[in-house]
Design a protein around this motif. Structure first.
Motif, PDB file in Angstrom:
ATOM      1  N   THR A  41       0.843  -1.200   0.000  1.00 38.82           N
ATOM      2  CA  THR A  41       0.000   0.000   0.000  1.00 38.82           C
ATOM      3  C   THR A  41       0.875   1.246   0.000  1.00 38.82           C
ATOM      4  OG1 THR A  41      -0.137   0.054   2.417  1.00 38.82           O
ATOM      5  CG2 THR A  41      -1.846  -1.165   1.256  1.00 38.82           C
ATOM      6  N   ALA A  42       0.525   2.202  -0.835  1.00 40.59           N
ATOM      7  CA  ALA A  42       1.273   3.453  -0.908  1.00 40.59           C
ATOM      8  C   ALA A  42       0.854   4.375   0.233  1.00 40.59           C
ATOM      9  CB  ALA A  42       1.025   4.139  -2.244  1.00 40.59           C
ATOM     10  N   SER A  43       1.795   5.142   0.743  1.00 40.54           N
ATOM     11  CA  SER A  43       1.496   6.140   1.768  1.00 40.54           C
ATOM     12  C   SER A  43       1.048   7.430   1.099  1.00 40.54           C
ATOM     13  CB  SER A  43       2.735   6.407   2.630  1.00 40.54           C
ATOM     14  OG  SER A  43       3.159   5.239   3.286  1.00 40.54           O
ATOM     15  N   ARG A  44       0.128   8.135   1.749  1.00 40.12           N
ATOM     16  CA  ARG A  44      -0.346   9.423   1.248  1.00 40.12           C
ATOM     17  C   ARG A  44      -0.047  10.503   2.283  1.00 40.12           C
ATOM     18  NH1 ARG A  44      -6.239   9.966  -0.503  1.00 40.12           N
ATOM     19  NH2 ARG A  44      -5.338  11.829  -1.466  1.00 40.12           N
ATOM     20  N   ASP A  72      10.555   7.021  -1.396  1.00 44.19           N
ATOM     21  CA  ASP A  72      10.014   6.710  -2.715  1.00 44.19           C
ATOM     22  C   ASP A  72       8.653   6.045  -2.574  1.00 44.19           C
ATOM     23  OD1 ASP A  72      12.215   7.713  -4.010  1.00 44.19           O
ATOM     24  OD2 ASP A  72      13.172   5.765  -4.305  1.00 44.19           O
ATOM     25  N   GLY A  73       7.738   6.417  -3.448  1.00 44.47           N
ATOM     26  CA  GLY A  73       6.422   5.800  -3.450  1.00 44.47           C
ATOM     27  C   GLY A  73       5.382   6.541  -2.644  1.00 44.47           C
ATOM     28  N   LYS A  75       2.768   9.308  -1.990  1.00 45.92           N
ATOM     29  CA  LYS A  75       1.951  10.181  -2.820  1.00 45.92           C
ATOM     30  C   LYS A  75       1.646  11.470  -2.053  1.00 45.92           C
ATOM     31  CE  LYS A  75      -0.247   6.353  -5.316  1.00 45.92           C
ATOM     32  NZ  LYS A  75      -1.543   5.703  -5.675  1.00 45.92           N
ATOM     33  N   GLN A 185       7.285   4.952   4.884  1.00 44.60           N
ATOM     34  CA  GLN A 185       7.886   4.104   3.855  1.00 44.60           C
ATOM     35  C   GLN A 185       6.902   3.017   3.415  1.00 44.60           C
ATOM     36  OE1 GLN A 185      11.353   3.947   2.493  1.00 44.60           O
ATOM     37  NE2 GLN A 185      10.068   2.751   1.099  1.00 44.60           N
ATOM     38  N   PRO A 186       6.501   3.016   2.143  1.00 43.56           N
ATOM     39  CA  PRO A 186       5.630   1.924   1.676  1.00 43.56           C
ATOM     40  C   PRO A 186       6.325   0.583   1.859  1.00 43.56           C
ATOM     41  CG  PRO A 186       5.679   3.731   0.095  1.00 43.56           C
ATOM     42  CD  PRO A 186       6.755   4.008   1.105  1.00 43.56           C
ATOM     43  N   SER A 188       7.025  -3.401   1.071  1.00 41.78           N
ATOM     44  CA  SER A 188       6.968  -4.424   0.038  1.00 41.78           C
ATOM     45  C   SER A 188       7.367  -5.743   0.659  1.00 41.78           C
ATOM     46  CB  SER A 188       7.910  -4.069  -1.118  1.00 41.78           C
ATOM     47  OG  SER A 188       9.246  -3.996  -0.659  1.00 41.78           O
TER      48      SER A 188
END
Length: 211
Positions: A41-44, A72-73, A75, A185-186, A188
Motif C-alpha cells: 500500500t502506498a502512503s499518502r 520513494d512511493g 503520494k 515508507q511503503p 513491500s
C-alpha cells in the motif's frame, strides 16, 4: 548574568525542544505505524501550504524538494488535489492521509522561525498525535514538528496562528526524522535497502508539548 549565560549556551546546543522521553514515545509510535502498514500500500501525505506560498514562483521547486525528502512511493496531495471543486472538510479528508507536511511563512531568510496560519494550525493539531507531522524548513529540509517549539499567536479576528521554532542545532540525522520517514515508507514483500537521503535528507555535502 551567569544564569542568562547558561540559558544562552543551552539554546546554542539544543537539538530538540522535546524532552528525551517524549522523543522516545514519538519514535515508538512511528515504529508501530511502520510495523502496521499493510504490504503493497502506498502512503499518502497531505502538503499544507497557504495560497501566498503555493502560488509563489518558488513553489514548484519547494514541492519537488519536499517530495524528494520523502521515501520513494509516497503520494503527495495538496489542497487543490484534495478539495478541487469541493467543500473544505478536513476532519473527514484527513482519514485518507498517513502524514502531514506543513509549509509556513519563514520569519526572514535563514530564520529558524516559521508561522502557520489558522488552517494549517488546525490540520497540525488533529494529526500530530496520530501520524508523522513534518515542517518544511527550507535549507534544513523536513523537520519533525515534535522537535520544534510551538507558540500560539492569538488574533482577535483572523484566528490563532502558530509559530514553530526549529532548534538551533537540530541534526538532519535525527532519530525522530528517521522514524517519521520509516513510518511513511511503503512496505513491500522484499524490504528495501536504506537510502542515503532517508538518513541525511537535503544534505548536499556528504521537544515540545502539543500546540
Amino acid at each position: 548574568m551567569m544564569g542568562a549565560k547558561r540559558t544562552d549556551d543551552a539554546a546554542t546546543t539544543l537539538h530538540s525542544y522535546a524532552a528525551r522521553p517524549q522523543q522516545m514515545r514519538f519514535i515508538r509510535a512511528m515504529g508501530q505505524l511502520a510495523d502496521n502498514r499493510p504490504f503493497g500500500t502506498a502512503s499518502r501525505v497531505y502538503l499544507s501550504a497557504p495560497p501566498a506560498i503555493s502560488q509563489s514562483p518558488k513553489w514548484p521547486a519547494w514541492r519537488a524538494r519536499i517530495q524528494d525528502g520523502l521515501p520513494d512511493g509516497v503520494k503527495v496531495s495538496t489542497y487543490e488535489d484534495t478539495f478541487a471543486g469541493q467543500e473544505y472538510t478536513w476532519e473527514s479528508a484527513m482519514e485518507a492521509f498517513d502524514g502531514l507536511v506543513v509549509v509556513g511563512k519563514q520569519k526572514r531568510a535563514g530564520s529558524r522561525v516559521f508561522i502557520l496560519g489558522p488552517v494549517a494550525r488546525l490540520e497540525l493539531r488533529t494529526m500530530i498525535a496520530k501520524r508523522p507531522v513534518l515542517l518544511y524548513a527550507h535549507d534544513l529540509g523536513l523537520v519533525p514538528v515534535v522537535d520544534c517549539k510551538p507558540d500560539p499567536l492569538p488574533h482577535p479576528y483572523k484566528g490563532t496562528r502558530l509559530k514553530l521554532t526549529v532548534p538551533r542545532c537540530w541534526p538532519r540525522t535525527s532519530d525522530t526524522l528517521t522514524s517519521a520517514l520509516a513510518a511513511l515508507q511503503p512496505r513491500s514483500e522484499t524490504a528495501p535497502q536504506p537510502r542515503d537521503h532517508l538518513l541525511h535528507p537535503f544534505d548536499t555535502s556528504t521537544p515540545v508539548s502539543r500546540p
